[in-house]
Design a protein around this motif. Structure first.
Motif, PDB file in Angstrom:
ATOM      1  N   ASN A  91      18.876  10.386   2.202  1.00 26.76           N
ATOM      2  CA  ASN A  91      20.224  10.858   1.862  1.00 26.76           C
ATOM      3  C   ASN A  91      20.576  10.550   0.415  1.00 26.76           C
ATOM      4  O   ASN A  91      21.181  11.380  -0.289  1.00 26.76           O
ATOM      5  CB  ASN A  91      21.248  10.218   2.796  1.00 26.76           C
ATOM      6  CG  ASN A  91      21.091  10.666   4.233  1.00 26.76           C
ATOM      7  OD1 ASN A  91      20.522  11.723   4.510  1.00 26.76           O
ATOM      8  ND2 ASN A  91      21.581   9.875   5.155  1.00 26.76           N
ATOM      9  N   SER A  92      20.219   9.355  -0.048  1.00 30.21           N
ATOM     10  CA  SER A  92      20.513   8.992  -1.441  1.00 30.21           C
ATOM     11  C   SER A  92      19.745   9.875  -2.414  1.00 30.21           C
ATOM     12  O   SER A  92      20.289  10.282  -3.457  1.00 30.21           O
ATOM     13  CB  SER A  92      20.172   7.522  -1.682  1.00 30.21           C
ATOM     14  OG  SER A  92      21.054   6.682  -0.969  1.00 30.21           O
ATOM     15  N   LEU A  93      18.500  10.194  -2.090  1.00 28.88           N
ATOM     16  CA  LEU A  93      17.723  11.083  -2.961  1.00 28.88           C
ATOM     17  C   LEU A  93      18.303  12.495  -2.957  1.00 28.88           C
ATOM     18  O   LEU A  93      18.318  13.165  -4.003  1.00 28.88           O
ATOM     19  CB  LEU A  93      16.265  11.117  -2.505  1.00 28.88           C
ATOM     20  CG  LEU A  93      15.456   9.838  -2.717  1.00 28.88           C
ATOM     21  CD1 LEU A  93      14.007  10.045  -2.282  1.00 28.88           C
ATOM     22  CD2 LEU A  93      15.510   9.367  -4.159  1.00 28.88           C
ATOM     23  N   LEU A  94      18.801  12.953  -1.798  1.00 31.12           N
ATOM     24  CA  LEU A  94      19.408  14.281  -1.730  1.00 31.12           C
ATOM     25  C   LEU A  94      20.708  14.353  -2.520  1.00 31.12           C
ATOM     26  O   LEU A  94      21.151  15.444  -2.893  1.00 31.12           O
ATOM     27  CB  LEU A  94      19.667  14.658  -0.271  1.00 31.12           C
ATOM     28  CG  LEU A  94      18.429  14.910   0.589  1.00 31.12           C
ATOM     29  CD1 LEU A  94      18.827  15.209   2.029  1.00 31.12           C
ATOM     30  CD2 LEU A  94      17.591  16.043   0.022  1.00 31.12           C
ATOM     31  N   SER A 166      29.973  16.377   4.126  1.00 34.38           N
ATOM     32  CA  SER A 166      28.719  16.975   3.681  1.00 34.38           C
ATOM     33  C   SER A 166      28.290  16.316   2.382  1.00 34.38           C
ATOM     34  O   SER A 166      29.115  15.760   1.642  1.00 34.38           O
ATOM     35  CB  SER A 166      28.860  18.490   3.476  1.00 34.38           C
ATOM     36  OG  SER A 166      29.699  18.759   2.373  1.00 34.38           O
ATOM     37  N   LEU A 167      27.004  16.383   2.105  1.00 34.90           N
ATOM     38  CA  LEU A 167      26.489  15.830   0.857  1.00 34.90           C
ATOM     39  C   LEU A 167      26.960  16.619  -0.354  1.00 34.90           C
ATOM     40  O   LEU A 167      26.967  16.096  -1.470  1.00 34.90           O
ATOM     41  CB  LEU A 167      24.955  15.785   0.901  1.00 34.90           C
ATOM     42  CG  LEU A 167      24.318  14.951   2.005  1.00 34.90           C
ATOM     43  CD1 LEU A 167      22.807  14.987   1.902  1.00 34.90           C
ATOM     44  CD2 LEU A 167      24.815  13.505   1.967  1.00 34.90           C
ATOM     45  N   GLY A 249      27.797   8.891  10.189  1.00 36.43           N
ATOM     46  CA  GLY A 249      27.007   7.764   9.692  1.00 36.43           C
ATOM     47  C   GLY A 249      25.594   8.123   9.312  1.00 36.43           C
ATOM     48  O   GLY A 249      24.988   7.454   8.470  1.00 36.43           O
ATOM     49  N   ASP A 250      25.026   9.177   9.881  1.00 35.35           N
ATOM     50  CA  ASP A 250      23.653   9.573   9.556  1.00 35.35           C
ATOM     51  C   ASP A 250      23.544  10.220   8.186  1.00 35.35           C
ATOM     52  O   ASP A 250      22.425  10.446   7.706  1.00 35.35           O
ATOM     53  CB  ASP A 250      23.129  10.542  10.612  1.00 35.35           C
ATOM     54  CG  ASP A 250      22.995   9.883  11.974  1.00 35.35           C
ATOM     55  OD1 ASP A 250      22.842   8.645  12.021  1.00 35.35           O
ATOM     56  OD2 ASP A 250      23.063  10.599  12.997  1.00 35.35           O
ATOM     57  N   LYS A 251      24.650  10.549   7.548  1.00 36.13           N
ATOM     58  CA  LYS A 251      24.619  11.185   6.236  1.00 36.13           C
ATOM     59  C   LYS A 251      24.939  10.214   5.102  1.00 36.13           C
ATOM     60  O   LYS A 251      24.936  10.621   3.938  1.00 36.13           O
ATOM     61  CB  LYS A 251      25.623  12.346   6.193  1.00 36.13           C
ATOM     62  CG  LYS A 251      25.330  13.455   7.187  1.00 36.13           C
ATOM     63  CD  LYS A 251      26.387  14.543   7.091  1.00 36.13           C
ATOM     64  CE  LYS A 251      26.141  15.643   8.123  1.00 36.13           C
ATOM     65  NZ  LYS A 251      27.187  16.695   8.056  1.00 36.13           N
ATOM     66  N   LEU A 252      25.208   8.969   5.417  1.00 30.14           N
ATOM     67  CA  LEU A 252      25.579   8.007   4.391  1.00 30.14           C
ATOM     68  C   LEU A 252      24.389   7.650   3.509  1.00 30.14           C
ATOM     69  O   LEU A 252      23.235   7.731   3.938  1.00 30.14           O
ATOM     70  CB  LEU A 252      26.143   6.750   5.050  1.00 30.14           C
ATOM     71  CG  LEU A 252      27.497   6.905   5.731  1.00 30.14           C
ATOM     72  CD1 LEU A 252      27.870   5.631   6.463  1.00 30.14           C
ATOM     73  CD2 LEU A 252      28.575   7.269   4.717  1.00 30.14           C
ATOM     74  N   PRO A 253      24.627   7.220   2.264  1.00 25.83           N
ATOM     75  CA  PRO A 253      23.524   6.844   1.357  1.00 25.83           C
ATOM     76  C   PRO A 253      22.950   5.483   1.702  1.00 25.83           C
ATOM     77  O   PRO A 253      23.417   4.793   2.609  1.00 25.83           O
ATOM     78  CB  PRO A 253      24.189   6.853  -0.022  1.00 25.83           C
ATOM     79  CG  PRO A 253      25.618   6.543   0.264  1.00 25.83           C
ATOM     80  CD  PRO A 253      25.929   7.178   1.581  1.00 25.83           C
ATOM     81  N   ILE A 254      21.952   5.090   0.927  1.00 27.09           N
ATOM     82  CA  ILE A 254      21.204   3.876   1.241  1.00 27.09           C
ATOM     83  C   ILE A 254      22.035   2.613   1.038  1.00 27.09           C
ATOM     84  O   ILE A 254      21.742   1.569   1.637  1.00 27.09           O
ATOM     85  CB  ILE A 254      19.918   3.822   0.390  1.00 27.09           C
ATOM     86  CG1 ILE A 254      18.939   2.798   0.956  1.00 27.09           C
ATOM     87  CG2 ILE A 254      20.246   3.546  -1.069  1.00 27.09           C
ATOM     88  CD1 ILE A 254      17.584   2.829   0.316  1.00 27.09           C
TER      89      ILE A 254
END
Length: 305
Positions: A91-94, A166-167, A249-254
């Motif tokens: 997620n953080s890379l995206l 959303s990201l 929660g599954d979309k949160l960054p590292i």
């Protein structure tokens, strides 16, 4: 005939030792000061690495600054598995990679326009982008929250059918707030490039895109590398905007993975230190890969000629 007096060899001259350049006291003091500052900045990281290799029971009994009885990498394996760090890392890379590329592309194009093209309002446009850095980010949290809940997106881009959760919302905010700083830095760098290169390209019939993409951007590689390193670090480590605009929660960054390592009644700080080191590794790798260009970008304009 009279005998000539015997010739005497000249007395050997004592050899003079090679003169060594004197080391200035001021330079020694400067090096000592820089070494002390470097150690002060490295001390928290070194302490975190040292604590992550020791069991918590040992540091609780003897303290963090005691000699180790045993060292192991068990905390790193536990931190990676217990926090679900793999998903958060993706997620953080995206968020960070598209954000950095979009920011550098837009900022370089705007900087090229305000420094290399003859157009009205160049100074006003540059001041407008620079003034965006003076606005506190927390001031517009509520307006952006309301706005993103009303901006529609197709289903394949967002599960909520809006920019919220959303990201894309996090990427848009990161690009918007980092664009002014990058425009300011790149415009100052492009002003130092010789105008004769672009004038020759115009004579050869090069258009605006050719002058930007094939002539100006290759000359800005050190500045782009330095900005890319800084922007990746800032976007990768940010947690505020993801916490505001993402509810899943599954979309949160590292950075949110560290919160999963905290217990409800007890926190193993050695385990948390191992997770912090794992989170910081990508930024360290990016800096090491771009170190030469990063340093060159920082020292641009330091000397004459």
């Amino acid at each position: 005939m009279t005998a000539s007096a015997p010739m005497t060899a000249p007395a050997p001259t004592p050899s003079t030792p090679a003169t060594r350049p004197r080391v200035r006291t001021g330079r020694l003091g400067l090096h000592a000061f820089l070494a002390a500052v470097s150690l002060a900045f490295l001390a928290p990281l070194l302490l975190a690495v040292y604590a992550s290799l020791r069991p918590y029971e040992e540091t609780a009994e003897h303290g963090y600054f005691s000699l180790p009885r045993s060292l192991s990498f068990d905390y790193y394996r536990q931190a990676f598995t217990d926090s679900g760090m793999g998903t958060y890392f993706v997620n953080s890379l995206l968020i960070a990679l598209p954000g950095v590329l979009i920011v550098l592309f837009l900022a370089s194009f705007v900087a090229f326009a305000v420094t290399r093209l003859r157009m009205r309002g160049q100074l006003f446009l540059l001041v407008l982008f620079t003034a965006g850095n003076l606005l506190p980010q927390q001031v517009i949290v509520t307006p952006l929250y309301v706005l993103f809940n009303r901006v529609p997106l197709p289903y394949w881009m967002s599960d909520s059918m809006t920019m919220y959760d959303s990201l894309w919302a996090v990427i848009a905010v990161q690009v918007g707030f980092q664009l002014g700083f990058c425009v300011f830095v790149l415009s100052n760098f492009m002003r130092t490039l010789p105008h004769e290169i672009l004038e020759a390209a115009i004579v050869d019939g090069a258009g605006v895109w050719t002058r930007y993409w094939r002539i100006t951007l290759p000359l800005c590689r050190p500045a782009l590398a330095a900005l890319g390193t800084l922007e990746f670090t800032w976007m990768y480590n940010d947690f505020l905007w993801a916490l505001v605009f993402i509810s899943n929660g599954d979309k949160l960054p590292i950075t949110s993975a560290l919160n999963n390592l905290r217990g409800q009644f007890f926190t193993d700080y050695n385990l948390l230190a191992a997770g912090s080191v794992l989170v910081a590794l990508p930024t360290i790798v990016v800096f090491l890969l771009l170190q030469r260009h990063f340093i060159a970008g920082l020292t641009l304009g330091a000397g004459k000629g």
